[in-house]
Design a protein around this motif. Structure first.
Motif, PDB file in Angstrom:
ATOM      1  N   THR A  62       3.521   5.624  -2.920  1.00  0.00           N
ATOM      2  CA  THR A  62       4.066   5.232  -4.620  1.00  0.00           C
ATOM      3  C   THR A  62       3.404   4.614  -4.832  1.00  0.00           C
ATOM      4  O   THR A  62       3.331   4.681  -5.808  1.00  0.00           O
ATOM      5  N   ASP A  90       2.173  -5.924   4.398  1.00  0.00           N
ATOM      6  CA  ASP A  90       1.278  -5.574   6.286  1.00  0.00           C
ATOM      7  C   ASP A  90      -0.098  -5.084   6.085  1.00  0.00           C
ATOM      8  O   ASP A  90      -0.503  -4.544   4.667  1.00  0.00           O
ATOM      9  N   LYS A 114      12.515  10.563  -0.275  1.00  0.00           N
ATOM     10  CA  LYS A 114      12.833   9.091  -0.383  1.00  0.00           C
ATOM     11  C   LYS A 114      14.740   9.112  -0.310  1.00  0.00           C
ATOM     12  O   LYS A 114      15.894   7.850  -0.432  1.00  0.00           O
ATOM     13  N   GLY A 160       7.501  -0.520  -1.901  1.00  0.00           N
ATOM     14  CA  GLY A 160       7.466   0.638  -1.337  1.00  0.00           C
ATOM     15  C   GLY A 160       9.184   0.992  -0.821  1.00  0.00           C
ATOM     16  O   GLY A 160       9.999  -0.332   0.125  1.00  0.00           O
ATOM     17  N   ILE A 161       9.923   2.535   0.071  1.00  0.00           N
ATOM     18  CA  ILE A 161      10.657   2.006   0.887  1.00  0.00           C
ATOM     19  C   ILE A 161      10.141   3.267   2.064  1.00  0.00           C
ATOM     20  O   ILE A 161       9.989   4.561   1.206  1.00  0.00           O
ATOM     21  N   GLY A 162      10.384   2.832   3.380  1.00  0.00           N
ATOM     22  CA  GLY A 162       9.939   3.929   3.964  1.00  0.00           C
ATOM     23  C   GLY A 162      11.494   5.143   4.646  1.00  0.00           C
ATOM     24  O   GLY A 162      12.115   4.548   3.888  1.00  0.00           O
ATOM     25  N   HIS A 207      12.732   1.553   6.269  1.00  0.00           N
ATOM     26  CA  HIS A 207      11.635  -0.046   6.084  1.00  0.00           C
ATOM     27  C   HIS A 207      11.665  -0.553   4.842  1.00  0.00           C
ATOM     28  O   HIS A 207      11.171   0.231   3.837  1.00  0.00           O
ATOM     29  N   THR A 252       0.606  -0.889  -0.149  1.00  0.00           N
ATOM     30  CA  THR A 252       0.188  -0.121  -0.381  1.00  0.00           C
ATOM     31  C   THR A 252       0.798   1.292  -0.287  1.00  0.00           C
ATOM     32  O   THR A 252       2.703   1.001  -0.194  1.00  0.00           O
ATOM     33  N   TYR A 257      -5.580  -1.862   5.496  1.00  0.00           N
ATOM     34  CA  TYR A 257      -4.897  -2.020   3.945  1.00  0.00           C
ATOM     35  C   TYR A 257      -6.183  -2.898   2.756  1.00  0.00           C
ATOM     36  O   TYR A 257      -5.716  -2.508   1.759  1.00  0.00           O
ATOM     37  N   ARG A 259      -0.225  12.069   8.295  1.00  0.00           N
ATOM     38  CA  ARG A 259      -0.518  12.890   7.364  1.00  0.00           C
ATOM     39  C   ARG A 259      -2.286  12.178   6.715  1.00  0.00           C
ATOM     40  O   ARG A 259      -2.865  13.441   6.223  1.00  0.00           O
ATOM     41  N   GLY A 271       7.964  -3.019   4.226  1.00  0.00           N
ATOM     42  CA  GLY A 271       7.037  -3.566   4.958  1.00  0.00           C
ATOM     43  C   GLY A 271       6.839  -2.562   5.915  1.00  0.00           C
ATOM     44  O   GLY A 271       7.446  -1.246   5.851  1.00  0.00           O
TER      45      GLY A 271
END
Ligand code: F6R
Length: 267
Positions: free
Chosen positions: A39, A67, A203, A133-135, A139, A36, A80, A168, A141
């Motif tokens: 991105t 997740d 990112k 995606g990437i946190g 991270h 989810t 999700y 947000r 997941g």
């Protein structure tokens, strides 16, 4: 690790979408790992268009999401599951019985969800293509920094940074979950192919650590350096912190010319 830098977020979504479509063309019953987040939205929109106008079908596909929040019912628009239905599943021909998230019923023991989810993935034959995606903190997941690199699906506590980053999306008085159930890092590493999408300047730092930093639990995404088939799709902003940029562009050109001569990897 293949790093592909594209001119815009739109091209990132289209390139990822074409790879998904190519896989489903040769393997209609493929098992997709899904994510989810903001991105992925452009990717889902692209895939919906391919379904509506490009002959793409998900009828035989199975999916496993990375997740799900803990303590948020599926019907809650913040879940999700609700995101996946709203943004993707409701608009394509996938059989929803074949779509899975690591969700936990109100009376279920969350600690039992992980091993069951792992079993379901194994029963489906494993994940062919994991999208993610990437946190901002690296991270993947909800495997937050310090997660075991050999972890399996389990309950994780979200970091304050992740809560702030995702804050947000929640109204002022709305319940924001602090726990989630996430595929583990070892679960992700088992996927036969991984496709990570990152766009936007927020990112850039995490992307540089993932691609060029040391492999470390403090940047969980860096473990993808050890994956046999990981492709990282970036827009210019997300690629801004990379020091080896020329080489990635050069490699991409060579790969494109190989593809033009010999066809795509599934072709
Ligand atoms: C979501 C997930 C997360 C997000 C990441 C980036 O299912 O697993 O790892 O991919 O937090 O989120 P966005 O795309 O919103 O920046």
């Amino acid at each position: 690790m293949e790093v592909v830098i594209l001119k815009s977020a739109k091209s990132v979504a289209a390139t990822a979408g074409d790879l998904v479509a190519e896989l489903l063309r040769v393997q209609p019953a493929a098992v997709l790992g899904l994510a989810t987040g903001s991105t992925q939205l452009a990717l889902y929109r692209y895939l919906v268009q391919q379904y509506l106008h490009g002959g793409l079908s998900f009828k035989q596909a199975t999916s496993f999401n990375l997740d799900e929040y803990l303590g948020v019912a599926a019907e809650n628009p913040q879940s999700y599951r609700a995101y996946m239905d709203r943004e993707f599943f409701d608009h394509i021909d996938i059989d929803k019985h074949n779509t899975h998230l690591p969700d936990c019923g109100e009376t279920e023991n969350p600690r039992l969800v992980g091993p069951l989810y792992e079993q379901k993935i194994r029963d489906a034959g494993g994940i062919d293509l994991q999208l993610m995606g990437i946190g901002g903190n690296g991270h993947i997941g909800f495997n937050e920094p310090s997660s075991s690199l050999r972890s399996r699906t389990r309950v994780k506590t979200l970091t304050k940074q992740t809560l702030e980053d995702n804050g947000r999306l929640f109204k002022k008085d709305e319940f924001q979950p602090k726990l989630a159930i996430t595929m583990g890092i070892a679960t992700i590493m088992d996927a036969r192919r991984v496709l990570l999408l990152a766009t936007g300047q927020s990112k850039a730092e995490a992307v540089a650590k993932m691609v060029e930093g040391p492999i470390s639990a403090m940047c969980p995404a860096s473990v993808l350096q050890m994956h046999e088939r990981a492709t990282i799709l970036l827009d210019e902003d997300a690629a801004a912190g990379l020091s080896n940029r020329d080489y990635y562009d050069w490699t991409h050109l060579q790969n494109e010319s190989l593809k033009a001569r010999f066809g795509g990897e599934h072709g």
